[in-house]
Design a protein around this motif. Structure first.
Motif, PDB file in Angstrom:
ATOM      1  N   SER A  24      12.448  53.858  29.303  1.00  0.00           N
ATOM      2  CA  SER A  24      13.168  52.945  28.415  1.00  0.00           C
ATOM      3  C   SER A  24      13.928  53.741  27.383  1.00  0.00           C
ATOM      4  O   SER A  24      13.475  54.786  26.928  1.00  0.00           O
ATOM      5  N   PHE A  25      15.104  53.249  27.035  1.00  0.00           N
ATOM      6  CA  PHE A  25      15.815  53.765  25.869  1.00  0.00           C
ATOM      7  C   PHE A  25      15.732  52.672  24.817  1.00  0.00           C
ATOM      8  O   PHE A  25      16.435  51.679  24.907  1.00  0.00           O
ATOM      9  N   GLY A  26      14.861  52.836  23.852  1.00  0.00           N
ATOM     10  CA  GLY A  26      14.632  51.773  22.888  1.00  0.00           C
ATOM     11  C   GLY A  26      14.098  50.555  23.620  1.00  0.00           C
ATOM     12  O   GLY A  26      13.134  50.653  24.378  1.00  0.00           O
ATOM     13  N   ALA A  27      14.763  49.428  23.429  1.00  0.00           N
ATOM     14  CA  ALA A  27      14.292  48.203  24.064  1.00  0.00           C
ATOM     15  C   ALA A  27      14.827  48.064  25.488  1.00  0.00           C
ATOM     16  O   ALA A  27      14.405  47.201  26.244  1.00  0.00           O
ATOM     17  N   LEU A  28      15.784  48.950  25.833  1.00  0.00           N
ATOM     18  CA  LEU A  28      16.427  48.844  27.133  1.00  0.00           C
ATOM     19  C   LEU A  28      15.615  49.541  28.208  1.00  0.00           C
ATOM     20  O   LEU A  28      15.425  50.752  28.192  1.00  0.00           O
ATOM     21  N   ARG A  29      15.128  48.753  29.188  1.00  0.00           N
ATOM     22  CA  ARG A  29      14.334  49.311  30.279  1.00  0.00           C
ATOM     23  C   ARG A  29      15.291  49.779  31.365  1.00  0.00           C
ATOM     24  O   ARG A  29      15.881  48.972  32.078  1.00  0.00           O
ATOM     25  N   VAL A  30      15.475  51.074  31.476  1.00  0.00           N
ATOM     26  CA  VAL A  30      16.507  51.597  32.369  1.00  0.00           C
ATOM     27  C   VAL A  30      15.946  51.937  33.741  1.00  0.00           C
ATOM     28  O   VAL A  30      16.633  51.839  34.755  1.00  0.00           O
ATOM     29  N   THR A  31      14.684  52.359  33.771  1.00  0.00           N
ATOM     30  CA  THR A  31      14.005  52.530  35.058  1.00  0.00           C
ATOM     31  C   THR A  31      12.786  51.625  35.006  1.00  0.00           C
ATOM     32  O   THR A  31      11.912  51.798  34.163  1.00  0.00           O
ATOM     33  N   GLY A  42      24.144  50.996  43.435  1.00  0.00           N
ATOM     34  CA  GLY A  42      23.882  49.975  42.423  1.00  0.00           C
ATOM     35  C   GLY A  42      25.038  49.947  41.443  1.00  0.00           C
ATOM     36  O   GLY A  42      25.764  50.937  41.314  1.00  0.00           O
ATOM     37  N   PRO A  43      25.221  48.801  40.762  1.00  0.00           N
ATOM     38  CA  PRO A  43      26.346  48.679  39.831  1.00  0.00           C
ATOM     39  C   PRO A  43      26.264  49.687  38.691  1.00  0.00           C
ATOM     40  O   PRO A  43      25.218  50.287  38.450  1.00  0.00           O
ATOM     41  N   ASN A  44      27.364  49.848  37.969  1.00  0.00           N
ATOM     42  CA  ASN A  44      27.383  50.729  36.796  1.00  0.00           C
ATOM     43  C   ASN A  44      26.294  50.344  35.823  1.00  0.00           C
ATOM     44  O   ASN A  44      26.081  49.162  35.563  1.00  0.00           O
ATOM     45  N   GLY A  45      25.601  51.328  35.340  1.00  0.00           N
ATOM     46  CA  GLY A  45      24.554  51.062  34.362  1.00  0.00           C
ATOM     47  C   GLY A  45      23.247  50.609  34.971  1.00  0.00           C
ATOM     48  O   GLY A  45      22.317  50.222  34.269  1.00  0.00           O
ATOM     49  N   ALA A  46      23.138  50.684  36.310  1.00  0.00           N
ATOM     50  CA  ALA A  46      21.922  50.222  36.976  1.00  0.00           C
ATOM     51  C   ALA A  46      20.742  51.157  36.722  1.00  0.00           C
ATOM     52  O   ALA A  46      19.591  50.780  36.910  1.00  0.00           O
ATOM     53  N   GLY A  47      21.033  52.387  36.328  1.00  0.00           N
ATOM     54  CA  GLY A  47      19.956  53.335  36.049  1.00  0.00           C
ATOM     55  C   GLY A  47      19.811  54.418  37.107  1.00  0.00           C
ATOM     56  O   GLY A  47      18.800  55.116  37.166  1.00  0.00           O
ATOM     57  N   LYS A  48      20.853  54.606  37.918  1.00  0.00           N
ATOM     58  CA  LYS A  48      20.787  55.590  39.004  1.00  0.00           C
ATOM     59  C   LYS A  48      20.694  57.010  38.451  1.00  0.00           C
ATOM     60  O   LYS A  48      19.821  57.795  38.852  1.00  0.00           O
ATOM     61  N   THR A  49      21.588  57.318  37.525  1.00  0.00           N
ATOM     62  CA  THR A  49      21.602  58.664  36.954  1.00  0.00           C
ATOM     63  C   THR A  49      20.304  58.944  36.204  1.00  0.00           C
ATOM     64  O   THR A  49      19.726  60.027  36.306  1.00  0.00           O
ATOM     65  N   THR A  50      19.838  57.951  35.475  1.00  0.00           N
ATOM     66  CA  THR A  50      18.587  58.118  34.731  1.00  0.00           C
ATOM     67  C   THR A  50      17.438  58.434  35.679  1.00  0.00           C
ATOM     68  O   THR A  50      16.634  59.337  35.418  1.00  0.00           O
ATOM     69  N   LEU A  51      17.402  57.721  36.808  1.00  0.00           N
ATOM     70  CA  LEU A  51      16.351  57.980  37.796  1.00  0.00           C
ATOM     71  C   LEU A  51      16.434  59.421  38.315  1.00  0.00           C
ATOM     72  O   LEU A  51      15.419  60.111  38.435  1.00  0.00           O
ATOM     73  N   PHE A  55      25.494  67.099  38.985  1.00  0.00           N
ATOM     74  CA  PHE A  55      25.598  66.129  37.899  1.00  0.00           C
ATOM     75  C   PHE A  55      26.794  65.202  38.093  1.00  0.00           C
ATOM     76  O   PHE A  55      27.805  65.601  38.675  1.00  0.00           O
ATOM     77  N   GLN A  56      26.646  64.011  37.574  1.00  0.00           N
ATOM     78  CA  GLN A  56      27.746  63.044  37.656  1.00  0.00           C
ATOM     79  C   GLN A  56      28.985  63.606  36.958  1.00  0.00           C
ATOM     80  O   GLN A  56      30.095  63.508  37.451  1.00  0.00           O
ATOM     81  N   ILE A  57      28.763  64.187  35.778  1.00  0.00           N
ATOM     82  CA  ILE A  57      29.835  64.900  35.088  1.00  0.00           C
ATOM     83  C   ILE A  57      29.636  66.379  35.405  1.00  0.00           C
ATOM     84  O   ILE A  57      28.621  66.976  35.030  1.00  0.00           O
ATOM     85  N   ASP A 106      24.556  63.498  42.326  1.00  0.00           N
ATOM     86  CA  ASP A 106      24.964  62.337  41.533  1.00  0.00           C
ATOM     87  C   ASP A 106      26.475  62.137  41.644  1.00  0.00           C
ATOM     88  O   ASP A 106      27.255  62.820  40.994  1.00  0.00           O
ATOM     89  N   GLU A 107      26.851  61.209  42.471  1.00  0.00           N
ATOM     90  CA  GLU A 107      28.264  60.861  42.691  1.00  0.00           C
ATOM     91  C   GLU A 107      29.154  62.067  42.939  1.00  0.00           C
ATOM     92  O   GLU A 107      30.093  62.329  42.192  1.00  0.00           O
ATOM     93  N   PRO A 108      28.892  62.778  44.032  1.00  0.00           N
ATOM     94  CA  PRO A 108      29.701  63.975  44.331  1.00  0.00           C
ATOM     95  C   PRO A 108      31.163  63.649  44.610  1.00  0.00           C
ATOM     96  O   PRO A 108      32.004  64.535  44.525  1.00  0.00           O
ATOM     97  N   GLU A 142      26.066  57.282  45.071  1.00  0.00           N
ATOM     98  CA  GLU A 142      27.495  57.229  45.356  1.00  0.00           C
ATOM     99  C   GLU A 142      28.014  55.798  45.270  1.00  0.00           C
ATOM    100  O   GLU A 142      27.330  54.862  45.663  1.00  0.00           O
ATOM    101  N   HIS A 143      29.220  55.679  44.738  1.00  0.00           N
ATOM    102  CA  HIS A 143      29.853  54.359  44.674  1.00  0.00           C
ATOM    103  C   HIS A 143      30.751  54.103  45.879  1.00  0.00           C
ATOM    104  O   HIS A 143      31.103  52.961  46.165  1.00  0.00           O
ATOM    105  N   ASP A 144      31.146  55.197  46.553  1.00  0.00           N
ATOM    106  CA  ASP A 144      32.030  55.066  47.704  1.00  0.00           C
ATOM    107  C   ASP A 144      31.228  54.543  48.898  1.00  0.00           C
ATOM    108  O   ASP A 144      30.505  55.269  49.560  1.00  0.00           O
TER     109      ASP A 144
END
Ligand SMILES: Nc1ncnc2c1ncn2[C@@H]1O[C@H](COP(=O)(O)OP(=O)(O)OP(=O)(O)O)[C@@H](O)[C@H]1O
Ligand SMILES: [Mg+2]
Lengths: 250, 330
Positions: free
Chosen positions: A14-21, A38-47, A86-88, A173-175, A204-206
């Motif tokens: 969790s990041f604060g109150a936000l449960r990301v995984t 999964g959609p943007n912000g789904a928590g893929k990178t965090t996982l 890394f995604q970035i 992460d999103e190569p 990957e989003h593609d």
């Protein structure tokens, strides 16, 4: 069925109150290409951060090759055989492409607490680095500053760096992010050549790439696994279409 | 410079060390030759007082080179490096006050004490980043400073005067101006050589990599902390050597050696000369101390001129004096 090389059980973050995984469990078999979508912000990178050890988990376990690695930092997991991109894009822009890879080779060949000798002239490190650059199509760019490479070349370089650690599991992460059609096809070819030789987690989003490459697909939404399994089955799942693929098709 | 790299891209050696290429060899060679020949000017009629300034320059150059090792190659902005100057100097003063006046004891103690201080403070401060690292190194140095001001047995605020320079295996050789001059030059060359050797080694490559992108280094299996800690200890020891020489040069030891202003001056020297080159630190120390001396000759309010001058340097010479001189960019 053989033992899973990666076994993630009830992972939380969790990041604060936000449960990301949110209570994520998944397995990756040796040689399997497991895509996470999964959609943007789904928590893929965090996982991926949690699996690679960049982020500590709030709960749950990560097992790798049967060993509980939940508490290990990232550098220790690398020595166990987990490498990531890394995604970035994350490279050393001031070093040459060759040295970026040679450093990763150095990381697993003998001690780096050596204070004498010129590292950049160690032939064994450079030879191995050069062959990896060749593998990802960067042989001609070896002596250029990594920061001067094109975006696509940097992504390919990052894959070569990851391979140089001799991993058993690759986390990507999103190569393909931010790539044009041509560049993207090159990287897909690289991934195809790696498939089967490494266990791979691919975010990957593609979707064309995902369904062309993946042996198994897991869908994340709001930090939860909403579907996991055979790509064709996942693709036709109504829940998945609603959460993700639906708006993609529209 | 980038032309140089790409045009030579077919050969075997990667570009990073070669980037500085011939400059990396010629500039330090010229600097050391100039230092080596400077005493001859006295025979030609130069006031020997200037040689004393050059000794001071060489000593601070050692400290600046040691700071450049962690700052220019490790990205660690230590705002407490003068603590090591003080530790090295007090090793001389305290031991001398107990009758142990030989360098063969004082120098190992100076180096060992510096290493211990670096290890303990580094162990804690290297877990922080950026501004926090700056503040915590400053805090540790200030602790050392206040400890020495309060130790009245060793002079407290007033410091302590040494009655003689350290002996070397019983010989008073360092008392000779010329011998001491060349001892300092030898120490500078040795310090420079150690640092140069370190930065191109496997170890140094990891240190440089962690400066550029620590997460990337972790992702290929390195723990930047361990490499930074070792670099910090080596750097502290070299600066401790400078402190040992400083005490012998001035024949006086004072808490002022580790005041935060001194740490700031060391940072200015390194930045002034050009970060991450090692010889830039020597050039910076030379420029700084000459400017200080020269401006002080004009007016007692020299600091009013000095400050703005440094600001101008920071603005117009982004890569320091060395960068401005060797610029060959497109
Ligand atoms: N360090 C952080 N602090 C606070 N919130 C964060 C942090 N990192 C990520 N988040 C939030 O967690 C959620 C998941 O982020 P994450 O980057 O894991 O998503 P993602 O699935 O990789 O998305 P994308 O497809 O856009 O890359 C997002 O809402 C994000 O804003
Ligand atoms: Mg992401």
């Amino acid at each position: 069925m053989s033992e899973a090389i990666l076994d993630v059980e009830n992972l939380n973050k969790s990041f604060g109150a936000l449960r990301v995984t949110d209570d994520v469990s998944l397995q990756v078999m040796p040689g399997e290409l497991h895509a996470i979508i999964g959609p943007n912000g789904a928590g893929k990178t965090t996982l991926l951060h949690q699996v690679s050890g960049l982020l500590a988990s709030d709960g749950g376990t990560v097992r790798f090759g049967g060993e509980d690695i939940t508490g290990l930092p990232m550098h220790a997991r690398v020595h166990r055989g987990i490498a990531r991109t890394f995604q970035i894009t994350s490279i050393l822009p001031g070093f040459t492409a060759l040295e970026n890879v040679a450093l990763a080779v150095q990381g697993r060949s003998g001690s780096s607490f050596r204070f004498f000798g010129i590292a950049s002239r160690e032939q064994a490190l450079n030879d191995e680095a050069a062959s990896l650059l060749d593998l990802v199509g960067l042989a001609a760019r070896a002596d250029l500053g990594a920061g001067t490479l094109s975006h696509g070349e940097k992504r390919a370089l990052e894959i070569a760096i990851a391979l140089a650690t001799k991993p058993r599991l690759l986390l990507l992460d999103e190569p393909l992010a931010g790539m044009g059609h041509e560049e993207s096809n090159k990287v897909i070819e690289i991934l195809r050549s790696l498939k089967g030789r490494y266990a791979i987690v691919l975010i990957e989003h593609d979707m064309d790439a995902v369904f062309a490459l993946a042996d198994r697909v897991t869908v994340l939404s709001y930090g939860r696994v909403i579907a996991s399994g055979d790509p064709a089955v996942v693709r036709s799942s109504p829940e998945v279409r609603a959460a993700y693929l639906g708006d993609e098709a529209a | 410079m980038s032309d140089l790299v790409s045009s030579a891209s077919t050969s075997d050696v990667p570009a990073t060390p070669r980037l500085r290429g011939t400059v990396a060899l010629l500039v330090p060679a010229a600097i050391f030759l100039a230092f080596a020949l400077a005493p001859l000017l006295v025979h030609a009629g130069l006031d020997p007082f200037y040689l004393s300034i050059v000794v001071r320059i060489m000593i601070f150059a050692i400290a600046a080179v040691s700071l450049d090792l962690i700052l220019g190659f490790g990205g660690l902005v230590s705002f407490g490096h003068a603590a090591f100057l003080g530790i090295g100097a007090y090793a001389v003063g305290i031991l001398a006050s107990h009758g142990a006046g030989d360098a063969f004891l004082q120098l190992p103690v100076a180096l060992f004490a510096s290493a211990v201080f670096a290890f303990l403070t580094g162990w804690i401060s290297l877990r922080t980043k950026g501004v926090h690292f700056i503040m915590i190194t400053l805090a540790f140095a200030q602790m050392a400073y206040f400890m020495m001001t309060s130790l009245s047995a060793y002079g407290g605020d007033d410091g302590m005067t040494l009655w003689t320079r350290s002996t070397v295996a019983g010989s008073k050789v360092l008392g000779d101006t010329t011998a001491f001059y060349y001892a300092c030059l030898g120490a500078l060359i040795l310090s420079y050589a150690i640092c140069r050797c370190l930065v191109v080694s496997r170890f140094g490559r990891v240190l440089r990599g962690a400066k550029e992108n620590a997460v990337r280094m972790e992702a290929i299996g390195f723990d930047p902390f361990r490499f930074r800690l070792v670099a910090y200890v080596v750097s502290g020891m070299i600066c401790g050597l400078a402190g040992f020489l400083l005490a012998n040069h001035t024949e006086y030891v004072s808490p002022a050696y580790m005041a935060w202003q001194r740490s700031g001056e060391l940072l200015i020297m390194v930045i002034l000369g050009g970060l991450g080159t090692l010889h830039g630190a020597i050039i910076g120390a030379t420029a700084f101390l000459f400017l200080e001396e020269w401006l002080a000759g004009f007016t007692e309010h020299w600091r009013i001129v000095f400050g703005p001058l440094l600001v101008l340097v920071a603005i117009f010479m982004e890569r320091g004096i060395l960068g401005a001189v060797t610029r060959r960019r497109r």
